[in-house]
Design a protein around this motif. Sequence first.
Motif, PDB file in Angstrom:
ATOM      1  N   PHE A  39      50.831  53.924 -46.708  1.00  0.00           N
ATOM      2  CA  PHE A  39      49.681  53.806 -45.758  1.00  0.00           C
ATOM      3  C   PHE A  39      49.167  55.165 -45.791  1.00  0.00           C
ATOM      4  O   PHE A  39      47.876  55.551 -45.420  1.00  0.00           O
ATOM      5  N   LEU A  40      50.040  56.302 -45.344  1.00  0.00           N
ATOM      6  CA  LEU A  40      49.553  57.684 -45.336  1.00  0.00           C
ATOM      7  C   LEU A  40      48.677  58.131 -46.641  1.00  0.00           C
ATOM      8  O   LEU A  40      47.791  58.844 -46.277  1.00  0.00           O
ATOM      9  N   LYS A  41      49.023  57.560 -47.715  1.00  0.00           N
ATOM     10  CA  LYS A  41      48.140  57.932 -48.914  1.00  0.00           C
ATOM     11  C   LYS A  41      46.860  57.315 -48.853  1.00  0.00           C
ATOM     12  O   LYS A  41      45.951  58.168 -49.145  1.00  0.00           O
ATOM     13  N   PHE A  42      46.763  56.231 -48.305  1.00  0.00           N
ATOM     14  CA  PHE A  42      45.378  55.425 -48.205  1.00  0.00           C
ATOM     15  C   PHE A  42      44.678  56.163 -47.045  1.00  0.00           C
ATOM     16  O   PHE A  42      43.344  56.190 -47.313  1.00  0.00           O
ATOM     17  N   PHE A  43      45.305  56.503 -46.012  1.00  0.00           N
ATOM     18  CA  PHE A  43      44.620  57.168 -44.770  1.00  0.00           C
ATOM     19  C   PHE A  43      44.273  58.621 -45.365  1.00  0.00           C
ATOM     20  O   PHE A  43      43.005  58.729 -44.972  1.00  0.00           O
ATOM     21  N   GLU A  84      22.865  39.004 -51.641  1.00  0.00           N
ATOM     22  CA  GLU A  84      22.416  38.085 -50.854  1.00  0.00           C
ATOM     23  C   GLU A  84      22.830  38.357 -49.430  1.00  0.00           C
ATOM     24  O   GLU A  84      23.875  38.861 -49.320  1.00  0.00           O
ATOM     25  N   GLU A  85      22.106  38.111 -48.481  1.00  0.00           N
ATOM     26  CA  GLU A  85      22.310  38.315 -46.984  1.00  0.00           C
ATOM     27  C   GLU A  85      23.639  37.818 -46.662  1.00  0.00           C
ATOM     28  O   GLU A  85      24.426  38.809 -46.188  1.00  0.00           O
ATOM     29  N   ASP A  86      23.976  36.507 -47.149  1.00  0.00           N
ATOM     30  CA  ASP A  86      25.338  36.116 -46.800  1.00  0.00           C
ATOM     31  C   ASP A  86      26.354  36.899 -47.349  1.00  0.00           C
ATOM     32  O   ASP A  86      27.496  37.125 -46.826  1.00  0.00           O
ATOM     33  N   THR A  87      26.286  37.342 -48.645  1.00  0.00           N
ATOM     34  CA  THR A  87      27.353  38.009 -49.489  1.00  0.00           C
ATOM     35  C   THR A  87      27.588  39.278 -48.641  1.00  0.00           C
ATOM     36  O   THR A  87      28.691  39.822 -48.435  1.00  0.00           O
ATOM     37  N   ALA A  88      26.295  40.118 -48.448  1.00  0.00           N
ATOM     38  CA  ALA A  88      26.332  41.344 -47.745  1.00  0.00           C
ATOM     39  C   ALA A  88      27.082  41.272 -46.386  1.00  0.00           C
ATOM     40  O   ALA A  88      27.983  42.142 -46.145  1.00  0.00           O
ATOM     41  N   VAL A  89      27.056  40.213 -45.620  1.00  0.00           N
ATOM     42  CA  VAL A  89      27.621  40.308 -44.325  1.00  0.00           C
ATOM     43  C   VAL A  89      29.099  39.877 -44.608  1.00  0.00           C
ATOM     44  O   VAL A  89      30.058  40.523 -44.059  1.00  0.00           O
ATOM     45  N   ALA A  90      29.641  39.181 -45.623  1.00  0.00           N
ATOM     46  CA  ALA A  90      30.847  38.868 -45.950  1.00  0.00           C
ATOM     47  C   ALA A  90      31.693  40.213 -46.198  1.00  0.00           C
ATOM     48  O   ALA A  90      32.585  40.385 -45.877  1.00  0.00           O
ATOM     49  N   VAL A  91      30.834  40.869 -47.323  1.00  0.00           N
ATOM     50  CA  VAL A  91      31.485  42.048 -47.730  1.00  0.00           C
ATOM     51  C   VAL A  91      31.668  43.148 -46.522  1.00  0.00           C
ATOM     52  O   VAL A  91      32.518  43.652 -46.368  1.00  0.00           O
ATOM     53  N   PHE A  92      30.766  43.129 -45.716  1.00  0.00           N
ATOM     54  CA  PHE A  92      30.713  44.189 -44.635  1.00  0.00           C
ATOM     55  C   PHE A  92      31.943  43.693 -43.551  1.00  0.00           C
ATOM     56  O   PHE A  92      32.525  44.647 -43.235  1.00  0.00           O
ATOM     57  N   HIS A  93      31.936  42.512 -43.421  1.00  0.00           N
ATOM     58  CA  HIS A  93      33.120  42.244 -42.371  1.00  0.00           C
ATOM     59  C   HIS A  93      34.653  42.314 -42.982  1.00  0.00           C
ATOM     60  O   HIS A  93      35.731  42.678 -42.458  1.00  0.00           O
ATOM     61  N   MET A  94      34.801  42.237 -44.418  1.00  0.00           N
ATOM     62  CA  MET A  94      35.907  42.481 -45.179  1.00  0.00           C
ATOM     63  C   MET A  94      36.140  43.894 -44.823  1.00  0.00           C
ATOM     64  O   MET A  94      37.246  44.348 -44.780  1.00  0.00           O
ATOM     65  N   ARG A  95      35.276  44.868 -45.249  1.00  0.00           N
ATOM     66  CA  ARG A  95      35.399  46.219 -44.852  1.00  0.00           C
ATOM     67  C   ARG A  95      35.984  46.857 -43.700  1.00  0.00           C
ATOM     68  O   ARG A  95      36.460  47.861 -43.389  1.00  0.00           O
ATOM     69  N   VAL A  97      38.202  45.696 -42.274  1.00  0.00           N
ATOM     70  CA  VAL A  97      39.813  45.924 -41.955  1.00  0.00           C
ATOM     71  C   VAL A  97      40.080  47.142 -42.287  1.00  0.00           C
ATOM     72  O   VAL A  97      41.047  47.993 -41.728  1.00  0.00           O
ATOM     73  N   TYR A  98      39.348  47.818 -43.205  1.00  0.00           N
ATOM     74  CA  TYR A  98      39.612  49.276 -43.623  1.00  0.00           C
ATOM     75  C   TYR A  98      39.299  49.960 -42.482  1.00  0.00           C
ATOM     76  O   TYR A  98      40.066  51.176 -42.405  1.00  0.00           O
ATOM     77  N   GLU A  99      38.219  49.736 -41.743  1.00  0.00           N
ATOM     78  CA  GLU A  99      37.898  50.722 -40.890  1.00  0.00           C
ATOM     79  C   GLU A  99      38.574  50.528 -39.678  1.00  0.00           C
ATOM     80  O   GLU A  99      39.066  51.486 -39.004  1.00  0.00           O
ATOM     81  N   ASP A 100      39.145  49.378 -39.422  1.00  0.00           N
ATOM     82  CA  ASP A 100      40.347  49.277 -38.227  1.00  0.00           C
ATOM     83  C   ASP A 100      41.380  50.061 -38.655  1.00  0.00           C
ATOM     84  O   ASP A 100      42.084  50.630 -37.870  1.00  0.00           O
ATOM     85  N   LEU A 102      41.810  52.647 -40.717  1.00  0.00           N
ATOM     86  CA  LEU A 102      41.659  54.056 -40.827  1.00  0.00           C
ATOM     87  C   LEU A 102      41.014  54.598 -39.477  1.00  0.00           C
ATOM     88  O   LEU A 102      41.000  55.876 -39.245  1.00  0.00           O
ATOM     89  N   SER A 103      41.002  53.777 -38.487  1.00  0.00           N
ATOM     90  CA  SER A 103      40.352  54.310 -37.198  1.00  0.00           C
ATOM     91  C   SER A 103      38.887  54.742 -37.374  1.00  0.00           C
ATOM     92  O   SER A 103      38.766  55.868 -36.755  1.00  0.00           O
ATOM     93  N   GLY A 104      38.139  54.209 -38.202  1.00  0.00           N
ATOM     94  CA  GLY A 104      36.965  54.764 -38.298  1.00  0.00           C
ATOM     95  C   GLY A 104      36.349  54.286 -39.585  1.00  0.00           C
ATOM     96  O   GLY A 104      36.780  53.574 -40.317  1.00  0.00           O
ATOM     97  N   ARG A 105      34.999  54.736 -39.736  1.00  0.00           N
ATOM     98  CA  ARG A 105      34.382  54.399 -41.161  1.00  0.00           C
ATOM     99  C   ARG A 105      34.990  54.801 -42.263  1.00  0.00           C
ATOM    100  O   ARG A 105      35.703  55.614 -42.383  1.00  0.00           O
ATOM    101  N   VAL A 106      35.381  54.040 -43.351  1.00  0.00           N
ATOM    102  CA  VAL A 106      35.343  54.326 -44.845  1.00  0.00           C
ATOM    103  C   VAL A 106      35.006  55.588 -44.939  1.00  0.00           C
ATOM    104  O   VAL A 106      35.746  56.506 -45.532  1.00  0.00           O
ATOM    105  N   ARG A 107      33.726  55.960 -44.846  1.00  0.00           N
ATOM    106  CA  ARG A 107      32.983  57.045 -45.159  1.00  0.00           C
ATOM    107  C   ARG A 107      31.859  57.257 -44.447  1.00  0.00           C
ATOM    108  O   ARG A 107      31.263  56.432 -44.174  1.00  0.00           O
ATOM    109  N   LYS A 108      31.894  58.533 -43.591  1.00  0.00           N
ATOM    110  CA  LYS A 108      30.642  58.722 -42.700  1.00  0.00           C
ATOM    111  C   LYS A 108      29.627  59.544 -43.399  1.00  0.00           C
ATOM    112  O   LYS A 108      29.816  60.241 -44.475  1.00  0.00           O
TER     113      LYS A 108
END
Length: 108
Positions: A39-43, A84-95, A97-100, A102-108
Amino acid sequence: MNTSKKEKFTTTIDKNVLETAKKTSHEKHLPLSGVIENFLKFFANPWIYCFKCGERFNAEEGELCPKCGWVKCPKCGTCRCGLEEDTAVAVFHMRRVYEDLLSGRVRK
Ligand SMILES: [Zn+2]
Ligand SMILES: [Zn+2]
């Protein structure tokens, strides 16, 4: 092969979190130290997989699309544009998890 030096790391965390984590790591037959190390590597250096071609890349290395603000895949150049909008929304919500994690954006 992991030849890096091991160092003792002491910290204080919520007792229940630790107990649950110990139980889970035991059930999965994974040493808790390895889970934390992972996890720390990922973080410290988060990676993502391209949702199109599956390429794993470092979130810090990908170029940001000026149009949609997503990290572009260095291999196929895919970003949110063209999805497609539906796909973009799905990917957005999947990501998220990362943000949770990492306690922040994957990348700012
Ligand atoms: Zn790709
Ligand atoms: Zn884009």
